[in-house]
Design an enzyme around this catalytic site. Structure first.
Site, PDB file in Angstrom:
ATOM      1  N   THR A   1     -13.782  10.256  14.392  1.00  0.00           N
ATOM      2  CA  THR A   1     -13.104  11.534  14.670  1.00  0.00           C
ATOM      3  C   THR A   1     -11.591  11.409  14.519  1.00  0.00           C
ATOM      4  O   THR A   1     -11.031  10.326  14.735  1.00  0.00           O
ATOM      5  CB  THR A   1     -13.439  11.991  16.106  1.00  0.00           C
ATOM      6  OG1 THR A   1     -12.588  13.069  16.467  1.00  0.00           O
ATOM      7  CG2 THR A   1     -13.235  10.878  17.130  1.00  0.00           C
ATOM      8  N   ASP A   2     -10.944  12.529  14.219  1.00  0.00           N
ATOM      9  CA  ASP A   2      -9.477  12.512  14.145  1.00  0.00           C
ATOM     10  C   ASP A   2      -8.846  12.287  15.519  1.00  0.00           C
ATOM     11  O   ASP A   2      -7.656  11.987  15.626  1.00  0.00           O
ATOM     12  CB  ASP A   2      -8.942  13.814  13.519  1.00  0.00           C
ATOM     13  CG  ASP A   2      -9.298  15.081  14.284  1.00  0.00           C
ATOM     14  OD1 ASP A   2     -10.008  14.999  15.299  1.00  0.00           O
ATOM     15  OD2 ASP A   2      -8.856  16.161  13.856  1.00  0.00           O
ATOM     16  N   GLU A   3      -9.671  12.449  16.594  1.00  0.00           N
ATOM     17  CA  GLU A   3      -9.108  12.282  17.946  1.00  0.00           C
ATOM     18  C   GLU A   3      -8.642  10.855  18.209  1.00  0.00           C
ATOM     19  O   GLU A   3      -7.901  10.614  19.164  1.00  0.00           O
ATOM     20  CB  GLU A   3     -10.125  12.710  19.009  1.00  0.00           C
ATOM     21  CG  GLU A   3     -10.411  14.191  18.939  1.00  0.00           C
ATOM     22  CD  GLU A   3     -10.981  14.779  20.219  1.00  0.00           C
ATOM     23  OE1 GLU A   3     -10.914  14.121  21.280  1.00  0.00           O
ATOM     24  OE2 GLU A   3     -11.496  15.895  20.156  1.00  0.00           O
TER      25      GLU A   3
ATOM     26  N   TYR B   1     -13.345   9.912  25.874  1.00  0.00           N
ATOM     27  CA  TYR B   1     -14.141  10.116  24.645  1.00  0.00           C
ATOM     28  C   TYR B   1     -13.454   9.485  23.435  1.00  0.00           C
ATOM     29  O   TYR B   1     -14.044   8.680  22.719  1.00  0.00           O
ATOM     30  CB  TYR B   1     -14.366  11.621  24.406  1.00  0.00           C
ATOM     31  CG  TYR B   1     -14.778  11.934  22.975  1.00  0.00           C
ATOM     32  CD1 TYR B   1     -16.037  11.563  22.494  1.00  0.00           C
ATOM     33  CD2 TYR B   1     -13.894  12.566  22.086  1.00  0.00           C
ATOM     34  CE1 TYR B   1     -16.404  11.824  21.180  1.00  0.00           C
ATOM     35  CE2 TYR B   1     -14.261  12.824  20.775  1.00  0.00           C
ATOM     36  CZ  TYR B   1     -15.506  12.450  20.318  1.00  0.00           C
ATOM     37  OH  TYR B   1     -15.866  12.694  19.008  1.00  0.00           O
TER      38      TYR B   1
ATOM     39  N   LYS C   1     -14.537   6.266  20.993  1.00  0.00           N
ATOM     40  CA  LYS C   1     -14.716   6.358  19.534  1.00  0.00           C
ATOM     41  C   LYS C   1     -13.776   5.367  18.830  1.00  0.00           C
ATOM     42  O   LYS C   1     -14.159   4.745  17.835  1.00  0.00           O
ATOM     43  CB  LYS C   1     -14.430   7.779  19.044  1.00  0.00           C
ATOM     44  CG  LYS C   1     -15.420   8.832  19.496  1.00  0.00           C
ATOM     45  CD  LYS C   1     -16.824   8.649  18.952  1.00  0.00           C
ATOM     46  CE  LYS C   1     -16.939   8.946  17.482  1.00  0.00           C
ATOM     47  NZ  LYS C   1     -18.354   8.831  17.000  1.00  0.00           N
TER      48      LYS C   1
HETATM   49  P1  NAD Z   1     -23.599  16.373  19.419  1.00  0.00           P
HETATM   50  O1  NAD Z   1     -23.212  16.090  20.837  1.00  0.00           O
HETATM   51  O2  NAD Z   1     -23.935  17.758  19.009  1.00  0.00           O
HETATM   52  O3  NAD Z   1     -24.865  15.469  19.040  1.00  0.00           O
HETATM   53  C1  NAD Z   1     -24.980  14.136  19.411  1.00  0.00           C
HETATM   54  C2  NAD Z   1     -26.423  13.688  19.150  1.00  0.00           C
HETATM   55  O4  NAD Z   1     -26.506  12.285  19.474  1.00  0.00           O
HETATM   56  C3  NAD Z   1     -27.458  14.395  20.012  1.00  0.00           C
HETATM   57  O5  NAD Z   1     -28.570  14.754  19.234  1.00  0.00           O
HETATM   58  C4  NAD Z   1     -27.846  13.359  21.053  1.00  0.00           C
HETATM   59  O6  NAD Z   1     -29.171  13.492  21.528  1.00  0.00           O
HETATM   60  C5  NAD Z   1     -27.666  12.064  20.254  1.00  0.00           C
HETATM   61  N1  NAD Z   1     -27.408  10.901  21.128  1.00  0.00           N
HETATM   62  C6  NAD Z   1     -26.512  10.807  22.146  1.00  0.00           C
HETATM   63  N2  NAD Z   1     -26.591   9.592  22.719  1.00  0.00           N
HETATM   64  C7  NAD Z   1     -27.536   8.890  22.025  1.00  0.00           C
HETATM   65  C8  NAD Z   1     -28.055   7.577  22.127  1.00  0.00           C
HETATM   66  N3  NAD Z   1     -27.626   6.731  23.073  1.00  0.00           N
HETATM   67  N4  NAD Z   1     -29.003   7.187  21.242  1.00  0.00           N
HETATM   68  C9  NAD Z   1     -29.451   8.043  20.287  1.00  0.00           C
HETATM   69  N5  NAD Z   1     -29.013   9.296  20.155  1.00  0.00           N
HETATM   70  C10 NAD Z   1     -28.068   9.724  21.019  1.00  0.00           C
HETATM   71  O7  NAD Z   1     -22.424  15.769  18.549  1.00  0.00           O
HETATM   72  P2  NAD Z   1     -21.788  16.287  17.174  1.00  0.00           P
HETATM   73  O8  NAD Z   1     -20.751  17.291  17.468  1.00  0.00           O
HETATM   74  O9  NAD Z   1     -22.876  16.596  16.233  1.00  0.00           O
HETATM   75  O10 NAD Z   1     -21.036  14.960  16.701  1.00  0.00           O
HETATM   76  C11 NAD Z   1     -21.719  13.972  15.940  1.00  0.00           C
HETATM   77  C12 NAD Z   1     -20.760  12.836  15.630  1.00  0.00           C
HETATM   78  O11 NAD Z   1     -19.632  13.327  14.928  1.00  0.00           O
HETATM   79  C13 NAD Z   1     -20.197  12.161  16.889  1.00  0.00           C
HETATM   80  O12 NAD Z   1     -20.126  10.787  16.639  1.00  0.00           O
HETATM   81  C14 NAD Z   1     -18.798  12.753  17.031  1.00  0.00           C
HETATM   82  O13 NAD Z   1     -17.939  11.830  17.650  1.00  0.00           O
HETATM   83  C15 NAD Z   1     -18.429  12.975  15.589  1.00  0.00           C
HETATM   84  N6  NAD Z   1     -17.475  14.060  15.305  1.00  0.00           N
HETATM   85  C16 NAD Z   1     -17.721  15.318  15.801  1.00  0.00           C
HETATM   86  C17 NAD Z   1     -16.857  16.350  15.460  1.00  0.00           C
HETATM   87  C18 NAD Z   1     -17.089  17.770  15.952  1.00  0.00           C
HETATM   88  O14 NAD Z   1     -16.242  18.631  15.722  1.00  0.00           O
HETATM   89  N7  NAD Z   1     -18.221  18.073  16.589  1.00  0.00           N
HETATM   90  C19 NAD Z   1     -15.755  16.104  14.636  1.00  0.00           C
HETATM   91  C20 NAD Z   1     -15.530  14.791  14.176  1.00  0.00           C
HETATM   92  C21 NAD Z   1     -16.414  13.798  14.513  1.00  0.00           C
HETATM   93  O1  DAU Z   2     -11.360  16.793  16.457  1.00  0.00           O
HETATM   94  C1  DAU Z   2     -12.677  16.369  16.438  1.00  0.00           C
HETATM   95  C2  DAU Z   2     -13.303  16.569  17.812  1.00  0.00           C
HETATM   96  O2  DAU Z   2     -13.462  17.959  17.991  1.00  0.00           O
HETATM   97  C3  DAU Z   2     -14.627  15.836  17.967  1.00  0.00           C
HETATM   98  O3  DAU Z   2     -14.403  14.455  17.887  1.00  0.00           O
HETATM   99  C4  DAU Z   2     -15.290  16.183  19.297  1.00  0.00           C
HETATM  100  O4  DAU Z   2     -16.574  15.591  19.372  1.00  0.00           O
HETATM  101  C5  DAU Z   2     -15.422  17.685  19.382  1.00  0.00           C
HETATM  102  O5  DAU Z   2     -15.983  18.055  20.639  1.00  0.00           O
HETATM  103  C6  DAU Z   2     -14.069  18.365  19.201  1.00  0.00           C
HETATM  104  O6  DAU Z   2     -13.181  18.078  20.320  1.00  0.00           O
HETATM  105  P1  DAU Z   2     -12.252  19.203  20.974  1.00  0.00           P
HETATM  106  O7  DAU Z   2     -11.908  18.792  22.350  1.00  0.00           O
HETATM  107  O8  DAU Z   2     -11.148  19.575  20.058  1.00  0.00           O
HETATM  108  O9  DAU Z   2     -13.313  20.437  20.967  1.00  0.00           O
HETATM  109  P2  DAU Z   2     -13.687  21.547  22.070  1.00  0.00           P
HETATM  110  O10 DAU Z   2     -14.559  22.529  21.377  1.00  0.00           O
HETATM  111  O11 DAU Z   2     -14.161  20.955  23.337  1.00  0.00           O
HETATM  112  O12 DAU Z   2     -12.272  22.231  22.351  1.00  0.00           O
HETATM  113  C7  DAU Z   2     -11.515  22.805  21.301  1.00  0.00           C
HETATM  114  C8  DAU Z   2     -10.233  23.359  21.921  1.00  0.00           C
HETATM  115  O13 DAU Z   2     -10.576  24.478  22.759  1.00  0.00           O
HETATM  116  C9  DAU Z   2      -9.522  22.373  22.834  1.00  0.00           C
HETATM  117  O14 DAU Z   2      -8.122  22.542  22.699  1.00  0.00           O
HETATM  118  C10 DAU Z   2      -9.961  22.778  24.234  1.00  0.00           C
HETATM  119  C11 DAU Z   2     -10.163  24.279  24.108  1.00  0.00           C
HETATM  120  N1  DAU Z   2     -11.210  24.875  24.980  1.00  0.00           N
HETATM  121  C12 DAU Z   2     -12.451  24.322  24.954  1.00  0.00           C
HETATM  122  C13 DAU Z   2     -13.470  24.834  25.739  1.00  0.00           C
HETATM  123  C14 DAU Z   2     -14.843  24.217  25.745  1.00  0.00           C
HETATM  124  C15 DAU Z   2     -10.942  25.993  25.749  1.00  0.00           C
HETATM  125  O15 DAU Z   2      -9.814  26.511  25.742  1.00  0.00           O
HETATM  126  N2  DAU Z   2     -11.944  26.495  26.520  1.00  0.00           N
HETATM  127  C16 DAU Z   2     -13.193  25.959  26.571  1.00  0.00           C
HETATM  128  O16 DAU Z   2     -14.054  26.471  27.338  1.00  0.00           O
END
Ligand code: NAD
Ligand code: DAU
Length: 344
Positions: A125-127, A153, A157
């Site tokens: 992730t970019d985080e 988190y 990562k």
């Molecule tokens: P998500 O939370 O929707 O899904 C995570 C999945 O992993 C779920 O199906 C869960 O059951 C499974 N899981 C969790 N723990 C596990 C374990 N111990 N063993 C096997 N499976 C397990 O997450 P997402 O948003 O789809 O993100 C997927 C990946 O992409 C993550 O690694 C996250 O860090 C990365 N990522 C997410 C975003 C985003 O915007 N959502 C952006 C950049 C990177």
């Molecule tokens: O940048 C990549 C990341 O993006 C991934 O690595 C993470 O898995 C993914 O969850 C996401 O992280 P963020 O913290 O950016 O996403 P989130 O949707 O939780 O929040 C987006 C922005 O919105 C953040 O600035 C917090 C704000 N927010 C979020 C929630 C849930 C609110 O203002 N209100 C809310 O209820």
């Protein structure tokens, strides 16, 4: 080609499975997922009966189980999406983040070393780069930006990324890492900003914006992320990191207002609540490397992607209504009561 996709019952992993089955119908895809609160088997309903798809309920930390699966499937590629992914949950309880995101990654890589692999890909992730100031729009995250994390988190990562690079250097593991910005699209779990705001809007509930809502995220349609990973696992150079993002920076408050507008709901639903601890201000990816080396460019513009996403949530009410009617209620009350908005 046999590909193990971990975390494939989650948001991005499931979209990646759909993409791969469509783009490479001759590949066999094995989805390994623990089915935590974030994993939904119903998401994979449309592919469950495909002869070249297998679902295995398994924890990536379960070494014996993972080794057994590798012995059975002899994967050519492993793509690791499995993770605890929600920043707010990591602030409540970091421990499971360390277990899954770091230990789980090491178990998967040990299996790759033991049974051999053509490619291990870590979905990061970019985080891991921390955040950028709002008053420096000229700054972007490149692959050389130092790791500088803010939350449990992102630290977990980053820990995993460091382990991946160490396994590559020390053991010669053929690994790649991609670091993507915020995704949005179908099957996004409604604890995250965009699906939470859509669901609350549709239920005429308050829209809890953290702080003033001025934080900036760089949004990418999930399909574009999946296509980028497809390119990296086939054409990316081993030992390299690729940033993925579409130069689509938006303030949280503007996203929420846009969702209200699209759904014809009043902005008076917006409720400013207590800010997230350690809240990152701005994320912004420089995707020059993946563009120059692999020819990747995002295809879906935000204006179209957000419309498609909202339509998906309207057409698939059953999927998210089932989620928010269960344990999610307790989660929501716990997370938002303190912030001054627990009404769902
Ligand atoms: P998500 O939370 O929707 O899904 C995570 C999945 O992993 C779920 O199906 C869960 O059951 C499974 N899981 C969790 N723990 C596990 C374990 N111990 N063993 C096997 N499976 C397990 O997450 P997402 O948003 O789809 O993100 C997927 C990946 O992409 C993550 O690694 C996250 O860090 C990365 N990522 C997410 C975003 C985003 O915007 N959502 C952006 C950049 C990177
Ligand atoms: O940048 C990549 C990341 O993006 C991934 O690595 C993470 O898995 C993914 O969850 C996401 O992280 P963020 O913290 O950016 O996403 P989130 O949707 O939780 O929040 C987006 C922005 O919105 C953040 O600035 C917090 C704000 N927010 C979020 C929630 C849930 C609110 O203002 N209100 C809310 O209820």
């Amino acid at each position: 080609m046999n590909i193990i996709v971990t975390g494939g019952a989650g948001f991005i992993g499931s979209n990646f499975i759909f993409h791969m089955l469509e783009a490479h119908p001759d590949y066999r895809i094995i989805c390994l997922d623990k089915l935590t609160y974030a994993g939904n088997l119903s998401t994979l309903k449309s592919v469950m009966d495909k002869p070249n798809f297998r679902f295995v309920k398994l924890d990536i930390c379960d070494r014996a189980g993972v080794y057994k699966l590798f012995e059975e499937e002899k994967p050519d590629i492993v793509v690791n999406f499995a993770a605890e992914s929600h920043v707010d949950r990591s602030i409540e309880d970091p421990s499971v983040f360390l277990q899954t995101n770091i230990i789980g990654t090491s178990v998967l890589m040990d299996a790759c070393r033991k049974y051999g692999i053509k490619r291990y890909h870590q979905v990061s992730t970019d985080e891991v780069y921390g955040d950028l100031p709002l008053d420096r729009p000229d700054l972007f995250f490149t692959e050389e930006t130092p790791i500088h994390t803010s939350s449990p988190y992102s630290s977990s990562k980053a820990g995993a990324d460091l382990l991946v690079m160490a396994y590559h250097r020390t053991f010669g593991l053929p690994a790649t890492i991609s670091r993507c910005s915020n995704n949005y699209g179908p099957y996004h779990f409604p604890e995250k900003l965009i699906p939470l705001m859509i669901a609350n809007c549709l239920n005429d509930k308050p829209l809890p914006v953290y702080g003033e809502g001025l934080n900036v995220r760089d949004w990418l349609y999930v399909e574009d992320h999946c296509k980028a990973i497809d390119l990296v696992i086939h054409k990316g150079r081993v030992g390299e990191i690729y940033n993925i993002g579409g130069h689509n920076e938006m303030k949280n408050i503007d996203i929420v207002k846009l969702i209200c507008k699209e759904l014809g709901k009043p902005e008076s639903l917006i409720t400013h609540v207590k800010d997230r601890l350690g809240h990152d201000m701005r994320y912004a990816i420089d995707p020059t490397k993946i563009h120059n080396e692999l020819g990747w460019l995002p295809e879906t513009k935000f204006a179209d992607g957000i419309k498609k996403t909202i339509k998906w949530y309207l057409d698939n009410r059953g999927w998210w209504e089932e989620i928010i009617s269960g344990e999610y209620q307790n989660y929501y009350k716990k997370m938002y009561a303190d912030r001054g908005s627990s009404d769902i």
